[in-house]
Design an enzyme around this catalytic site. Sequence first.
Site, short mmCIF file in Angstrom:
data_model
loop_
_atom_site.label_atom_id
_atom_site.label_comp_id
_atom_site.label_asym_id
_atom_site.label_seq_id
_atom_site.Cartn_x
_atom_site.Cartn_y
_atom_site.Cartn_z
CE LYS A 15 45.62 30.44 44.00
NZ LYS A 15 45.80 30.51 45.48
CB THR A 16 49.54 24.55 42.76
OG1 THR A 16 49.87 25.93 42.60
CG2 THR A 16 50.54 23.71 41.98
CG ASP A 64 50.64 30.04 40.07
OD1 ASP A 64 49.50 30.36 40.47
OD2 ASP A 64 51.60 29.88 40.86
CB THR A 111 46.60 35.57 44.84
OG1 THR A 111 47.46 36.46 44.11
CG2 THR A 111 47.30 34.24 45.01
NE ARG A 126 51.62 26.99 49.64
CZ ARG A 126 51.46 27.87 48.66
NH1 ARG A 126 51.79 29.14 48.84
NH2 ARG A 126 50.93 27.50 47.51
#
Length: 361
Positions: free
Chosen positions: A86-87, A131, A180, A239
């Site tokens: 997402k980032t 975020d 999230t 990640r």
Amino acid sequence: MCCERRCGLWVVRVAEPWAGDLESLVSPDADETERAAEAALRPRTLAEFVGQRVEREQLSLVLDAARRRGRAPDHVLLAGPPGLGKTTLAMIVAAELGTSLRVTSGPAIQHAGDLAAVLSSLEVGEVLFIDEIHRLARAAEELLYVAMEDFRVDVVVGKGAGASAIPLALPPFTVVGATTRAGLLPAPLRDRFGFTAHLDFYATDELEKVLVRSARLLGVSLAGEAASEIATRSRGTPRIANRLLRRVRDWAEVRGDGTCSLPAARAALEVYEVDARGLDRLDRAVLDALCRRFGGGPVGLTTLAVAVGEEPETVETVAEPFLVREGFVGRTPRGRVATADAWRHLGLTPPEPGQTGTLFA
């Protein structure tokens, strides 16, 4: 690309596709090598982004159409579990538009005035990345509604009966929100996003592509079998895959010959307590408590957390989603129960049906 801090936020000036990350922005004291590695592993364009094929194509259309019209694109909401990109996608949006990226988070904006200061300092076409947007304060949410839809904020002057609201026009900008827990977003806020992408977990072959690319950027010699092994244990999350790759690289450099081979990958992951199904220490502790101490359940979340020495929120948000998704744990009205697969994974014989709350596949 250059960074400056303004109104308590980091502003990233993007002269070329942005290859940084949030940690490099907000953690200047982090280890320089790790920061450089994280920055290098981030895809810089949509073409480099692996996985999420449908969402990537949809986002590409949104950005291409906005560029052709010479206008800021619709606001973008990115939803999905942590670690899926997402980032990175928010940074790619700013890079593809050739504009600046403002970075903040929901918990950091506690008052409407904080958000008003940020919005009033935006320039034409800038991207504001929020975020954990579902954690915005209620007053800030209501201010954001008007800003996203009408590009204005109402500044309140004075107090009490003499107070008045002065509308302040804002230049066109794009909000990229990441969450999230999309279900916690209020409907009025969710409806103001012109495009919503729900990111899903990656397939093993997609993670292998991520690992091959990361190994190339890190200058690591990665065998195909090793990439497959790491991908299998990465919980469908890029990640985690990149983090495990760096740990395998460490093991290969210190205890091996520098090559990330299949034996090296297995040995390294054993050292870091990541088993063949991707379960770590906490995951196995939860399964062990369910099966050995509580006979397969059902057992309440609080009791289970006490048994493994963790907070209930940690068990519920960190371990449980993966265990449920992999079919090791079931959630019932009476509590958590172990499946037959969980018993077998621990090397135990599942009890007969009816003896416990165990679910049988």
